[in-house]
Motif scaffolding. Structure first.
Motif, mmCIF file in Angstrom:
data_model
loop_
_atom_site.group_PDB
_atom_site.id
_atom_site.type_symbol
_atom_site.label_atom_id
_atom_site.label_comp_id
_atom_site.label_asym_id
_atom_site.label_seq_id
_atom_site.Cartn_x
_atom_site.Cartn_y
_atom_site.Cartn_z
ATOM 1 N N GLY A 50 0.792 -1.289 0.081
ATOM 2 C CA GLY A 50 -0.039 -0.014 -0.062
ATOM 3 C C GLY A 50 0.814 1.355 -0.108
ATOM 4 O O GLY A 50 0.328 2.319 0.532
ATOM 5 N N ASP A 53 -0.844 3.899 -2.006
ATOM 6 C CA ASP A 53 -2.149 4.433 -1.346
ATOM 7 C C ASP A 53 -2.221 5.971 -0.764
ATOM 8 O O ASP A 53 -1.253 5.930 -0.001
ATOM 9 C CB ASP A 53 -2.703 3.652 -0.720
ATOM 10 C CG ASP A 53 -4.097 3.837 -0.108
ATOM 11 O OD1 ASP A 53 -4.912 4.405 -1.149
ATOM 12 O OD2 ASP A 53 -4.682 3.322 0.758
ATOM 13 N N ASP A 54 -3.068 6.749 -0.903
ATOM 14 C CA ASP A 54 -2.986 8.379 -0.269
ATOM 15 C C ASP A 54 -4.423 8.218 0.424
ATOM 16 O O ASP A 54 -5.400 8.691 -0.580
ATOM 17 C CB ASP A 54 -2.887 9.101 -1.412
ATOM 18 C CG ASP A 54 -2.705 10.644 -0.844
ATOM 19 O OD1 ASP A 54 -2.688 10.653 0.446
ATOM 20 O OD2 ASP A 54 -2.454 11.537 -1.790
ATOM 21 N N ARG A 75 -3.625 0.205 4.422
ATOM 22 C CA ARG A 75 -3.621 0.974 3.193
ATOM 23 C C ARG A 75 -4.049 -0.092 2.199
ATOM 24 O O ARG A 75 -4.040 -1.459 2.218
ATOM 25 C CB ARG A 75 -2.153 1.356 2.859
ATOM 26 C CG ARG A 75 -1.572 2.380 3.764
ATOM 27 C CD ARG A 75 -2.407 3.576 3.541
ATOM 28 N NE ARG A 75 -1.636 4.795 4.538
ATOM 29 C CZ ARG A 75 -2.401 4.957 5.621
ATOM 30 N NH1 ARG A 75 -3.212 4.333 6.219
ATOM 31 N NH2 ARG A 75 -1.629 6.007 6.463
ATOM 32 N N ILE A 76 -4.417 0.431 1.111
ATOM 33 C CA ILE A 76 -4.857 -0.406 -0.183
ATOM 34 C C ILE A 76 -3.759 -0.700 -1.036
ATOM 35 O O ILE A 76 -2.957 0.002 -1.668
ATOM 36 C CB ILE A 76 -6.070 0.445 -1.027
ATOM 37 C CG1 ILE A 76 -7.220 0.747 -0.150
ATOM 38 C CG2 ILE A 76 -6.586 -0.768 -1.878
ATOM 39 C CD1 ILE A 76 -8.222 1.595 -0.878
ATOM 40 N N ARG A 78 -1.706 -3.091 -3.974
ATOM 41 C CA ARG A 78 -2.150 -3.604 -5.416
ATOM 42 C C ARG A 78 -1.082 -4.556 -5.913
ATOM 43 O O ARG A 78 -0.068 -4.667 -5.359
ATOM 44 C CB ARG A 78 -1.930 -2.464 -6.498
ATOM 45 C CG ARG A 78 -0.845 -1.549 -6.325
ATOM 46 C CD ARG A 78 -0.748 -0.497 -7.361
ATOM 47 N NE ARG A 78 -0.697 -0.967 -8.728
ATOM 48 C CZ ARG A 78 -1.064 0.041 -9.613
ATOM 49 N NH1 ARG A 78 -1.425 1.320 -9.664
ATOM 50 N NH2 ARG A 78 -0.999 -0.586 -11.141
ATOM 51 N N GLN A 196 -10.007 -3.421 -7.484
ATOM 52 C CA GLN A 196 -9.660 -3.407 -6.016
ATOM 53 C C GLN A 196 -8.356 -4.127 -5.743
ATOM 54 O O GLN A 196 -7.480 -3.650 -5.097
ATOM 55 C CB GLN A 196 -10.698 -4.092 -5.147
ATOM 56 C CG GLN A 196 -12.069 -3.184 -5.251
ATOM 57 C CD GLN A 196 -13.157 -4.065 -4.667
ATOM 58 O OE1 GLN A 196 -12.777 -5.122 -4.168
ATOM 59 N NE2 GLN A 196 -14.427 -3.197 -4.943
ATOM 60 N N GLY A 200 -5.588 -1.491 -6.762
ATOM 61 C CA GLY A 200 -5.661 -0.666 -5.802
ATOM 62 C C GLY A 200 -6.396 0.434 -5.724
ATOM 63 O O GLY A 200 -6.347 1.675 -5.231
ATOM 64 N N ASP A 201 -7.498 0.332 -6.590
ATOM 65 C CA ASP A 201 -8.604 1.436 -6.817
ATOM 66 C C ASP A 201 -9.227 1.622 -5.398
ATOM 67 O O ASP A 201 -10.017 1.013 -5.264
ATOM 68 C CB ASP A 201 -9.538 1.161 -7.816
ATOM 69 C CG ASP A 201 -10.370 2.347 -8.340
ATOM 70 O OD1 ASP A 201 -10.644 3.262 -7.685
ATOM 71 O OD2 ASP A 201 -10.850 2.261 -9.442
ATOM 72 N N PRO A 202 -9.147 3.024 -4.895
ATOM 73 C CA PRO A 202 -9.887 3.168 -3.593
ATOM 74 C C PRO A 202 -11.113 3.609 -3.677
ATOM 75 O O PRO A 202 -12.172 4.023 -2.797
ATOM 76 C CB PRO A 202 -8.923 4.488 -3.143
ATOM 77 C CG PRO A 202 -8.396 5.179 -4.486
ATOM 78 C CD PRO A 202 -8.020 4.296 -5.258
ATOM 79 N N HIS A 241 -12.949 7.709 -2.455
ATOM 80 C CA HIS A 241 -12.780 6.900 -1.331
ATOM 81 C C HIS A 241 -13.732 5.865 -0.833
ATOM 82 O O HIS A 241 -13.745 5.373 0.047
ATOM 83 C CB HIS A 241 -12.336 7.590 0.010
ATOM 84 C CG HIS A 241 -11.021 8.540 -0.278
ATOM 85 N ND1 HIS A 241 -9.724 8.362 -0.184
ATOM 86 C CD2 HIS A 241 -11.046 9.969 -0.449
ATOM 87 C CE1 HIS A 241 -9.087 9.337 -0.359
ATOM 88 N NE2 HIS A 241 -9.721 10.367 -0.548
ATOM 89 N N ARG A 244 -13.151 2.464 0.527
ATOM 90 C CA ARG A 244 -12.544 2.340 1.756
ATOM 91 C C ARG A 244 -13.661 2.261 2.723
ATOM 92 O O ARG A 244 -13.567 1.469 3.863
ATOM 93 C CB ARG A 244 -11.729 3.797 2.115
ATOM 94 C CG ARG A 244 -10.375 4.080 1.521
ATOM 95 C CD ARG A 244 -9.885 5.312 2.130
ATOM 96 N NE ARG A 244 -8.922 5.930 0.992
ATOM 97 C CZ ARG A 244 -7.798 5.397 0.883
ATOM 98 N NH1 ARG A 244 -7.365 4.408 1.379
ATOM 99 N NH2 ARG A 244 -6.853 5.803 -0.386
#
Length: 271
Positions: A50, A53-54, A75-76, A78, A196, A200-202, A241, A244
């Protein structure tokens, strides 16, 4: 084994196996990797955990504040392996998790190859089959793995486009889902589940899930019969987000009281 996470991947460099474990004394993650894909896996460990990830700008709603605080370091990640995320998502379409994982386990064990470096484990781990291997699985073997023809045909259409699909991590996230949905049999839910995991698509929400809308709408409002439309309205303030919210809802452990019968498990192998 030993509290470590073992993971196999068919990397662009070839099969790889990685073992990652958290060092309790300082919180660092130690990695060991094997096979032709070992360096590729090592280079991408931060991303998997992650690093890219932000979460800035995200404020958890009151019903999830405690969960967000508890998992404040989450964190997400990928994987950067699109097909490895897409095929399991296809197998999960409109069946129970038990049915989906039966098919996945059966096919990977039979058509995958032993992971490099796993021979010393109690049971060797298998690597995801290459696209050309998936393409050669006979129809009767899909049936024996409890995968119906609709899902198997979707997998076959996907593997024919494996090379271009692996590039979606480099394009806009909306365009990435649109690209996936161009494959007949890949809809909103499957595309979201894929990005996802792979990119890592938030913001990717698993709309049309069997339970998700009802669970989150109930968590937010107490309405037991939530719909995707209600869910979309509730999540609108969290644009950017929204995944999330989905994941924190799952991590909260909160579940809507069950009254309806569970989804029926069908054994495709007997049909």
């Amino acid at each position: 084994p030993g509290g470590a996470l073992w993971r196999t991947t068919l990397t662009p460099e070839g099969p790889g196996l990685e073992r990652s474990a958290v060092e309790p004394a300082n919180g660092t993650v130690e990695l060991s990797s094997w096979g032709p894909g070992a360096q590729w896996l090592a280079d991408r460990l931060p991303t998997l955990l992650g690093e890219g990830d932000d979460p800035r700008g995200f404020q958890a709603p009151p019903v999830l504040t405690a969960t967000a605080r508890r998992f404040c370091d989450w964190r997400i990640g990928r994987t950067d392996r699109v097909l490895e995320a897409l095929i399991p998502a296809i197998l999960e379409q409109k069946v129970t998790g038990k049915e989906a994982w039966l098919g996945w386990r059966t096919l990977v064990r039979e058509f995958g190859e032993p992971a490099p470096g796993s021979a010393a484990l109690p049971r060797p781990l298998m690597v995801f089959p290459a696209p050309e291997v998936w393409a050669q699985i006979p129809s009767w073997r899909w049936h024996q793995a409890a995968v119906d023809s609709k899902r198997s045909q979707t997998v076959l259409r996907a593997v024919r486009e494996a090379t271009t699909l692996e590039e979606i991590g480099e394009i806009d996230r909306v365009a990435a889902q649109q690209r996936l949905r161009q494959i007949p049999g890949v809809g909103v839910w499957t595309a979201a589940e894929t990005v996802q995991r792979a990119t890592g698509d938030p913001d990717a929400v698993s709309y049309r899930d069997y339970h998700l809308a009802q669970e989150i709408v109930y968590l937010f409002t107490g309405d037991r019969n939530g719909t995707d439309e209600q869910l979309a309205r509730l999540l609108l303030p969290f644009a950017g987000h929204r995944y999330r919210i989905q994941r924190l809802s799952e991590l909260s452990g909160y579940q809507r009281p069950r009254r309806a019968p569970r989804m029926t498990v069908h054994d495709m192998r007997t049909m």
